[in-house]
Design a protein around this motif. Sequence first.
Motif, PDB file in Angstrom:
ATOM      1  N   LEU A  13      52.194 -21.849 -23.273  1.00 53.77           N
ATOM      2  CA  LEU A  13      50.948 -21.822 -24.051  1.00 53.77           C
ATOM      3  C   LEU A  13      49.787 -22.308 -23.186  1.00 53.77           C
ATOM      4  N   PRO A  14      48.551 -21.881 -23.488  1.00 60.03           N
ATOM      5  CA  PRO A  14      47.423 -22.325 -22.670  1.00 60.03           C
ATOM      6  C   PRO A  14      47.211 -23.833 -22.752  1.00 60.03           C
ATOM      7  N   ASP A  15      46.638 -24.370 -21.694  1.00 61.70           N
ATOM      8  CA  ASP A  15      46.393 -25.809 -21.652  1.00 61.70           C
ATOM      9  C   ASP A  15      44.887 -26.050 -21.770  1.00 61.70           C
ATOM     10  N   PHE A  16      44.453 -26.589 -22.931  1.00 60.68           N
ATOM     11  CA  PHE A  16      43.021 -26.789 -23.146  1.00 60.68           C
ATOM     12  C   PHE A  16      42.468 -27.986 -22.371  1.00 60.68           C
ATOM     13  N   ASN A  17      43.369 -28.724 -21.690  1.00 57.12           N
ATOM     14  CA  ASN A  17      42.890 -29.846 -20.874  1.00 57.12           C
ATOM     15  C   ASN A  17      42.501 -29.413 -19.464  1.00 57.12           C
ATOM     16  N   ASN A  18      42.670 -28.148 -19.164  1.00 63.42           N
ATOM     17  CA  ASN A  18      42.307 -27.678 -17.826  1.00 63.42           C
ATOM     18  C   ASN A  18      40.782 -27.547 -17.741  1.00 63.42           C
ATOM     19  N   THR A  19      40.135 -28.617 -17.300  1.00 63.86           N
ATOM     20  CA  THR A  19      38.662 -28.641 -17.313  1.00 63.86           C
ATOM     21  C   THR A  19      38.068 -27.820 -16.166  1.00 63.86           C
ATOM     22  N   GLU A  20      38.841 -27.685 -15.087  1.00 57.96           N
ATOM     23  CA  GLU A  20      38.320 -26.911 -13.944  1.00 57.96           C
ATOM     24  C   GLU A  20      38.063 -25.473 -14.397  1.00 57.96           C
ATOM     25  N   GLN A  21      39.058 -24.917 -15.123  1.00 57.27           N
ATOM     26  CA  GLN A  21      38.923 -23.550 -15.626  1.00 57.27           C
ATOM     27  C   GLN A  21      37.866 -23.470 -16.741  1.00 57.27           C
ATOM     28  N   ALA A  22      37.853 -24.504 -17.584  1.00 57.28           N
ATOM     29  CA  ALA A  22      36.964 -24.494 -18.747  1.00 57.28           C
ATOM     30  C   ALA A  22      35.497 -24.503 -18.354  1.00 57.28           C
ATOM     31  N   GLY A 337      28.283 -22.477 -26.183  1.00 55.59           N
ATOM     32  CA  GLY A 337      27.958 -23.894 -25.983  1.00 55.59           C
ATOM     33  C   GLY A 337      28.950 -24.829 -26.652  1.00 55.59           C
ATOM     34  N   MET A 338      29.968 -24.277 -27.298  1.00 51.83           N
ATOM     35  CA  MET A 338      30.960 -25.142 -27.952  1.00 51.83           C
ATOM     36  C   MET A 338      32.371 -24.738 -27.542  1.00 51.83           C
ATOM     37  N   SER A 339      33.210 -25.760 -27.382  1.00 53.50           N
ATOM     38  CA  SER A 339      34.642 -25.558 -27.121  1.00 53.50           C
ATOM     39  C   SER A 339      34.932 -24.613 -25.961  1.00 53.50           C
ATOM     40  N   ASP A 340      34.230 -24.809 -24.856  1.00 61.11           N
ATOM     41  CA  ASP A 340      34.534 -24.009 -23.672  1.00 61.11           C
ATOM     42  C   ASP A 340      35.985 -24.172 -23.212  1.00 61.11           C
ATOM     43  N   PRO A 341      36.576 -25.380 -23.334  1.00 58.34           N
ATOM     44  CA  PRO A 341      37.977 -25.499 -22.904  1.00 58.34           C
ATOM     45  C   PRO A 341      38.897 -24.542 -23.664  1.00 58.34           C
ATOM     46  N   ILE A 342      38.575 -24.264 -24.926  1.00 54.92           N
ATOM     47  CA  ILE A 342      39.414 -23.313 -25.669  1.00 54.92           C
ATOM     48  C   ILE A 342      39.121 -21.891 -25.173  1.00 54.92           C
ATOM     49  N   SER A 343      37.853 -21.514 -25.177  1.00 57.21           N
ATOM     50  CA  SER A 343      37.497 -20.132 -24.822  1.00 57.21           C
ATOM     51  C   SER A 343      37.999 -19.735 -23.438  1.00 57.21           C
ATOM     52  N   PHE A 344      37.647 -20.566 -22.445  1.00 63.86           N
ATOM     53  CA  PHE A 344      37.907 -20.119 -21.073  1.00 63.86           C
ATOM     54  C   PHE A 344      39.378 -20.258 -20.673  1.00 63.86           C
ATOM     55  N   ASN A 345      40.075 -21.236 -21.258  1.00 63.50           N
ATOM     56  CA  ASN A 345      41.510 -21.333 -20.942  1.00 63.50           C
ATOM     57  C   ASN A 345      42.302 -20.232 -21.644  1.00 63.50           C
ATOM     58  N   LEU A 346      41.881 -19.857 -22.866  1.00 63.35           N
ATOM     59  CA  LEU A 346      42.556 -18.733 -23.543  1.00 63.35           C
ATOM     60  C   LEU A 346      42.309 -17.440 -22.765  1.00 63.35           C
ATOM     61  N   ALA A 347      41.057 -17.246 -22.355  1.00 58.88           N
ATOM     62  CA  ALA A 347      40.727 -16.006 -21.631  1.00 58.88           C
ATOM     63  C   ALA A 347      41.512 -15.927 -20.324  1.00 58.88           C
ATOM     64  N   ALA A 348      41.616 -17.063 -19.632  1.00 56.37           N
ATOM     65  CA  ALA A 348      42.360 -17.052 -18.366  1.00 56.37           C
ATOM     66  C   ALA A 348      43.833 -16.734 -18.589  1.00 56.37           C
TER      67      ALA A 348
END
Length: 406
Positions: A13-22, A337-348
Amino acid sequence: MPATYSKDNPSSLPDFNNTEQAYAHLSSGELRRALLLFQTVGNAKLVGFGKTLMQWAMALRIPIGWAIRPTIYSHFCGGETIEGCEEQVDKLHRSGVRTILDYSAEGKETEDELESTFEAILEAIKATDQDNRHAFGVFKVSGIAPTVILELVSENKALTDDQQKAWERVRFRVAALCQEAARIKTAVFIDAEESWLQPAIDYLAEEQMLLHNHTEALVFNTVQLYRHDRLAYLKALTEKAQSSGFRLGVKLVRGAYMEKERLRATKIGVPSPIQHDKKATDRDYDAALDWCIQHIDSVSLCAGSHNEASSLLLCSKMKEAGLAVGDDRIWFAQLLGMSDPISFNLAAAGYNVAKYVPYGPIRETIPYLIRRAEENTSVAGQSSRELELIHREFKRRSEARRSQRI
Ligand SMILES: Cc1cc2nc3c(=O)[nH]c(=O)nc-3n(C[C@H](O)[C@H](O)[C@H](O)COP(=O)(O)OP(=O)(O)OC[C@H]3O[C@@H](n4cnc5c(N)ncnc54)[C@H](O)[C@@H]3O)c2cc1C
């Protein structure tokens, strides 16, 4: 804790703690602005003061663009025009996140204002033609309809001749927007609004779904699970879609008007349509996700949420059902502008992800901006979670810089 997503192990499952990607799409300057903004909106007193100030300035027509544009506006909005959103649309697309252009004009009542909002939304839908950086069109029925008409129709009241004509104009506008979206094959979301307007909105959405949703869902209605009666509505609508032969399109959200709903219910002395507590909202939201996955042969869904647990739940339900991560019947959506960790980690990780990109003249976006500020203040954990992750990314970047120097 979910397993960290990796390309070698796509079943994790995606990891929403990956801030580099987010936050890869944000420069350090932009990240600093986001930090300052979330620190500010996390302070309920400051938000209350800012809200009053903005409302006064609007009422007295005092120019406030100079203060809002470089701060809250540029964080939560794409630009003042569609062209002004280009840079933002491109930036999102480069990270695998698609755009939902959202023309932000609310509280319009005169026929001229409603007509010009309709034209602006039509232009936004047309802008998605042959441009796969865009995922959906979207509109609020209250932007193109007099509120009083939506309320009367929702209460099933008899309309005068003039009111009937006004209602026909609303139906025409909704039909024209959906027709254009269907012609260019861009699916369109119809946002959910206050409960006393929603029966009219449901009627219009269902009318258009029946017309356009044949093999694919081109029109989506929105279901707010903070209402205690909407899981039942979702189930009944699924059955209606199955028996009438249309494909159901639904955007699932928790709901944005909780305080207003409760206040009105108290004021007019009726039971509140809102769930007793957050736990009940979460329970119904997750049950709705589950219901849609169980009925994926007749339902297309978009999870419009910033909730990490619900987003992960949807990923795991997809996995359990043996659905591909990029299944085009399933979308995740967040607000710009909200929840980038969710958006960008899911997209990746290969999921279908889109962000609402609100745009419009600054004055028009103020009600939307106030809602965003209040949401980040009142929703426990939301802004502090964003803050924690932004802080973590700052630390990661400065450590990376230090180790490069060594
Ligand atoms: C892409 C997208 C599209 C959206 N479209 C719409 C729309 O069309 N219509 C609309 O109304 N909203 C819409 N929203 C806003 C949405 O409804 C929520 O306000 C917002 O996303 C916060 O909910 P959450 O799922 O992110 O989760 P969380 O942050 O976990 O939940 C916060 C939400 O839980 C509910 N809640 C909080 N406290 C309580 C309580 N005490 N009792 C009961 N419920 C409670 C409220 O709905 C609150 O907004 C949209 C959001 C997104 C991301």
